[in-house]
Design an enzyme around this catalytic site. Structure first.
Site: not given
Ligand code: GRF
Length: 207
Positions: A16, A113
Site C-alpha cells: 500500500g 503498472h
Molecule cells: C506497484 O508497483 C504497482 O505498480 C503495482 O503493484 C505495486 C503496488 O505497490 N500494480 P504498493 O502496494 O503500492 O507498495
C-alpha cells in the site's frame, strides 16, 4: 460552477505504498478529491494498517467467503454506490476484475503498472523487464478495460535500468516514480482535464 470533490476508492492487496502516497498527496497538495474508501481482499495486508493510521475507512473481504467472484464484486459495487465513489484506483490489487465492476466504472477506473505498457503486462513486470534486458522501463497509469493491463494509457514515465540493478534496486526507483505519477494522473482526472475517446486519452494541461 463549483463542483464537489471527487470521491475515490483505492483497491489494494499488499503493502500500500501507493495508497499512502496518493492519500497524502490528495490531502496535502490541493487535489480536489478525497480518499473515501480502501477496498482490500486481504484483511492482514499492510495497506489496512496504513488506512487505519490515515483514518481512511475500509471495506475488507475474503474472497473465499463468497460463492463466486461476481458475488463479492456485487457487494463491492453496492458499497461504492453507497459511498458515492466517482473514481476507482487500482494500486496493487492482485485480483482479476470482471464486468460486474468494469462495465459500470469504465472510464472511471484506473490502474498503476510498474512497466511501460504494452511491454510487460501482468504480474512480475519489474522482473520481466530485467530478464528481458531492456535499458528503459517505467511506470504506466491507464484506464481499466476487460483485459490484462490493456486499457487506454493516461500517463507514462520512464525509468532507466542500471548496470547491476536487482529487482529490489529497480523496484525502489520505480516506486518513487509511481508515488509521483499516480497522484498527478488523479489530479488531472479530478480537475476534469482528461478526455477518453476509443483508445486515445488526451489531457488538457496548463490552465
Ligand atoms: C506497484 O508497483 C504497482 O505498480 C503495482 O503493484 C505495486 C503496488 O505497490 N500494480 P504498493 O502496494 O503500492 O507498495
Amino acid at each position: 460552477m463549483a463542483s464537489s470533490r471527487l470521491r475515490i476508492a483505492v483497491f489494494a492487496s499488499g503493502s500500500g505504498s501507493n495508497f499512502q502516497a496518493l492519500t497524502e498527496a490528495v490531502r496535502e497538495t490541493g487535489i480536489p478529491a478525497e480518499i473515501a474508501l480502501l477496498v482490500c481482499d486481504k484483511p492482514a495486508a499492510r495497506v489496512v494498517q496504513r488506512a487505519e493510521a490515515l483514518g481512511v475507512q475500509t471495506f475488507l473481504f475474503r474472497p473465499k467467503d463468497y460463492p463466486s467472484r461476481e458475488d463479492y464484486e456485487q457487494e463491492i459495487v453496492r458499497r461504492l454506490e453507497a459511498e458515492g465513489v466517482g473514481l476507482i484506483v487500482l494500486a496493487g490489487y492482485m485480483r482479476l476484475i470482471t464486468d460486474v465492476i468494469v462495465k459500470p466504472y469504465y472510464g472511471k477506473m484506473i490502474n498503476i503498472h510498474p512497466a511501460l505498457l504494452p511491454s510487460f503486462p501482468g504480474v512480475g513486470a519489474i522482473r520481466q523487464a530485467l530478464e528481458h534486458g531492456v535499458k528503459l522501463t517505467g511506470v504506466t497509469v491507464h484506464f481499466v478495460d476487460g483485459g490484462m493491463d490493456s486499457g487506454p494509457i493516461i500517463a507514462q514515465r520512464a525509468v532507466e535500468v542500471r548496470e547491476g540493478d536487482t529487482e529490489e534496486t529497480l523496484a525502489e526507483r520505480i516506486h518513487a516514480v509511481e508515488h509521483e505519477l499516480l497522484p498527478l494522473a488523479v489530479r488531472w482526472i479530478a480537475e476534469d482535464r482528461v478526455t477518453l475517446s476509443d483508445r486515445k486519452v488526451s489531457v488538457r494541461l496548463g490552465e
